[in-house]
Design a protein around this motif. Structure first.
Motif, PDB file in Angstrom:
ATOM      1  N   LEU A   1      59.166 -10.458 -24.820  1.00  0.00           N
ATOM      2  CA  LEU A   1      58.870 -11.429 -23.761  1.00  0.00           C
ATOM      3  C   LEU A   1      57.968 -12.555 -24.249  1.00  0.00           C
ATOM      4  N   SER A   2      56.958 -12.227 -25.047  1.00  0.00           N
ATOM      5  CA  SER A   2      56.045 -13.258 -25.557  1.00  0.00           C
ATOM      6  C   SER A   2      56.763 -14.262 -26.450  1.00  0.00           C
ATOM      7  N   GLN A   3      57.899 -13.856 -27.047  1.00  0.00           N
ATOM      8  CA  GLN A   3      58.656 -14.745 -27.917  1.00  0.00           C
ATOM      9  C   GLN A   3      59.677 -15.582 -27.152  1.00  0.00           C
ATOM     10  N   LEU A   4      59.808 -15.309 -25.872  1.00  0.00           N
ATOM     11  CA  LEU A   4      60.769 -16.062 -25.066  1.00  0.00           C
ATOM     12  C   LEU A   4      60.190 -17.397 -24.602  1.00  0.00           C
ATOM     13  N   ASP A   5      58.880 -17.460 -24.465  1.00  0.00           N
ATOM     14  CA  ASP A   5      58.228 -18.708 -24.028  1.00  0.00           C
ATOM     15  C   ASP A   5      58.528 -19.889 -24.946  1.00  0.00           C
ATOM     16  N   PRO A   6      58.414 -19.744 -26.276  1.00  0.00           N
ATOM     17  CA  PRO A   6      58.714 -20.873 -27.158  1.00  0.00           C
ATOM     18  C   PRO A   6      60.169 -21.320 -27.068  1.00  0.00           C
ATOM     19  N   ILE A   7      61.073 -20.373 -26.850  1.00  0.00           N
ATOM     20  CA  ILE A   7      62.493 -20.721 -26.736  1.00  0.00           C
ATOM     21  C   ILE A   7      62.725 -21.563 -25.496  1.00  0.00           C
ATOM     22  N   VAL A   8      62.095 -21.172 -24.403  1.00  0.00           N
ATOM     23  CA  VAL A   8      62.200 -21.953 -23.172  1.00  0.00           C
ATOM     24  C   VAL A   8      61.598 -23.338 -23.371  1.00  0.00           C
ATOM     25  N   ALA A   9      60.444 -23.392 -24.029  1.00  0.00           N
ATOM     26  CA  ALA A   9      59.772 -24.677 -24.258  1.00  0.00           C
ATOM     27  C   ALA A   9      60.624 -25.626 -25.097  1.00  0.00           C
ATOM     28  N   LYS A  10      61.386 -25.082 -26.050  1.00  0.00           N
ATOM     29  CA  LYS A  10      62.225 -25.913 -26.916  1.00  0.00           C
ATOM     30  C   LYS A  10      63.528 -26.338 -26.236  1.00  0.00           C
TER      31      LYS A  10
ATOM     32  N   LEU B   1      55.698 -12.148 -17.598  1.00  0.00           N
ATOM     33  CA  LEU B   1      56.926 -12.472 -16.874  1.00  0.00           C
ATOM     34  C   LEU B   1      56.655 -13.496 -15.778  1.00  0.00           C
ATOM     35  N   ASP B   2      55.525 -13.335 -15.098  1.00  0.00           N
ATOM     36  CA  ASP B   2      55.154 -14.287 -14.065  1.00  0.00           C
ATOM     37  C   ASP B   2      54.950 -15.685 -14.663  1.00  0.00           C
ATOM     38  N   HIS B   3      54.330 -15.735 -15.818  1.00  0.00           N
ATOM     39  CA  HIS B   3      54.121 -17.021 -16.497  1.00  0.00           C
ATOM     40  C   HIS B   3      55.451 -17.656 -16.884  1.00  0.00           C
ATOM     41  N   LEU B   4      56.375 -16.836 -17.387  1.00  0.00           N
ATOM     42  CA  LEU B   4      57.686 -17.344 -17.778  1.00  0.00           C
ATOM     43  C   LEU B   4      58.433 -17.915 -16.576  1.00  0.00           C
ATOM     44  N   LEU B   5      58.431 -17.185 -15.480  1.00  0.00           N
ATOM     45  CA  LEU B   5      59.130 -17.645 -14.273  1.00  0.00           C
ATOM     46  C   LEU B   5      58.495 -18.917 -13.722  1.00  0.00           C
ATOM     47  N   ALA B   6      57.176 -18.989 -13.796  1.00  0.00           N
ATOM     48  CA  ALA B   6      56.493 -20.200 -13.321  1.00  0.00           C
ATOM     49  C   ALA B   6      56.896 -21.409 -14.157  1.00  0.00           C
TER      50      ALA B   6
END
Length: 264
Positions: A100-109, A156-161
């Protein structure tokens, strides 16, 4: 002379009738005509749907002997048969081993893809649990998993936000975890309860956001080795077909959410 008198009286009578008729017509109340709006079905006008798939190896389709792209590609075939879908474009950013922590950069890119998406599918969490297993193999406990689940829920909450800040209208679908660990982790008899705990926690996080769907697939894998790949971790083609079917069933139940017109 009498004839002229009779003619004059007849004209007066006719004029009186005409006058009374005019008054009666004008005195009638105006009728209110109300046109009831006719509801148009959501699938009346087929739509072009953009689908974005995020997550781990389940999104990538690892274990699919038929090389059909896991559950995402199988879902695509179902979408294309829906009368409300004209075209479906798919962007699959699934990557094996992703936590999950590695999904944030993918979303950001890929914020532009996030912004354009009508549907966003996510599979995540299996590798987070495996990381705990590898790091604490000799001292695993339910308490440890429960503690880590709270951290997972915050991420997960951070990702959804982040996703919702970029795209307020897309329907977000999170596929839950299943339990492939029953035979491989005999030192944690509560592992089934751990999976339930993580799924319920993720479901609770999703409930804070509009236009989200949690899809529980755990029961599809319970006690079934025939739906797992040879590594006894990833789904095989049968498992992916079951996931695709379950996800599509949930989407059918919430059709207004993803296919209906967005309210301004």
């Amino acid at each position: 002379m009498k004839k002229w008198g009779l003619l004059f009286l007849l004209l007066l009578y006719c004029a009186g009738c005409s006058s009374r008729q005019t008054i009666n017509i004008e005195s009638l109340p105006e009728r209110e005509v109300k046109l009831a709006p006719r509801t148009v079905a959501d699938d009346f006008f087929p739509k072009d749907i953009r689908l974005l798939a995020l997550g781990d190896s389940l999104t990538e389709g690892v274990g699919d002997h038929e090389q059909k792209g896991g559950y995402v590609s199988r879902l695509r075939q179902r979408f294309l048969q829906h009368k409300g879908v004209r075209t479906l474009s798919v962007i699959n950013l699934g990557k094996r081993g992703l936590r999950l922590s590695q999904l944030d950069p993918i979303v950001a890119k890929n914020l532009d893809e996030v912004r354009k998406a009508d549907l966003i599918f996510i599979t995540i969490g299996g590798n987070d649990i495996m990381k705990i297993v590898r790091s604490h193999f000799f001292d695993l406990s339910y308490t440890l998993f429960a503690k880590e689940q709270k951290r997972f829920a915050k991420r997960l909450d951070h990702l959804l936000a982040t996703i919702r800040a970029t795209n307020r209208d897309a329907t977000i679908v999170l596929v839950g975890l299943y339990n492939p660990f029953s035979s491989s982790l005999p030192n944690i008899p509560e592992i089934d309860d751990v999976i339930e705990l993580w799924n319920n926690g993720s479901k609770a996080v999703l409930a804070r956001y509009d236009r989200t769907i949690f899809v529980n697939v755990k029961d599809l894998f319970d006690g079934r080795d025939d739906v797992l790949y040879s590594d006894q971790f990833h789904p095989n083609e049968v498992g992916y077909e079951l996931i695709a079917r379950r996800v599509y069933e949930q989407l059918e139940q919430h059709e207004q959410m993803w296919l209906g017109r967005l309210e301004e």
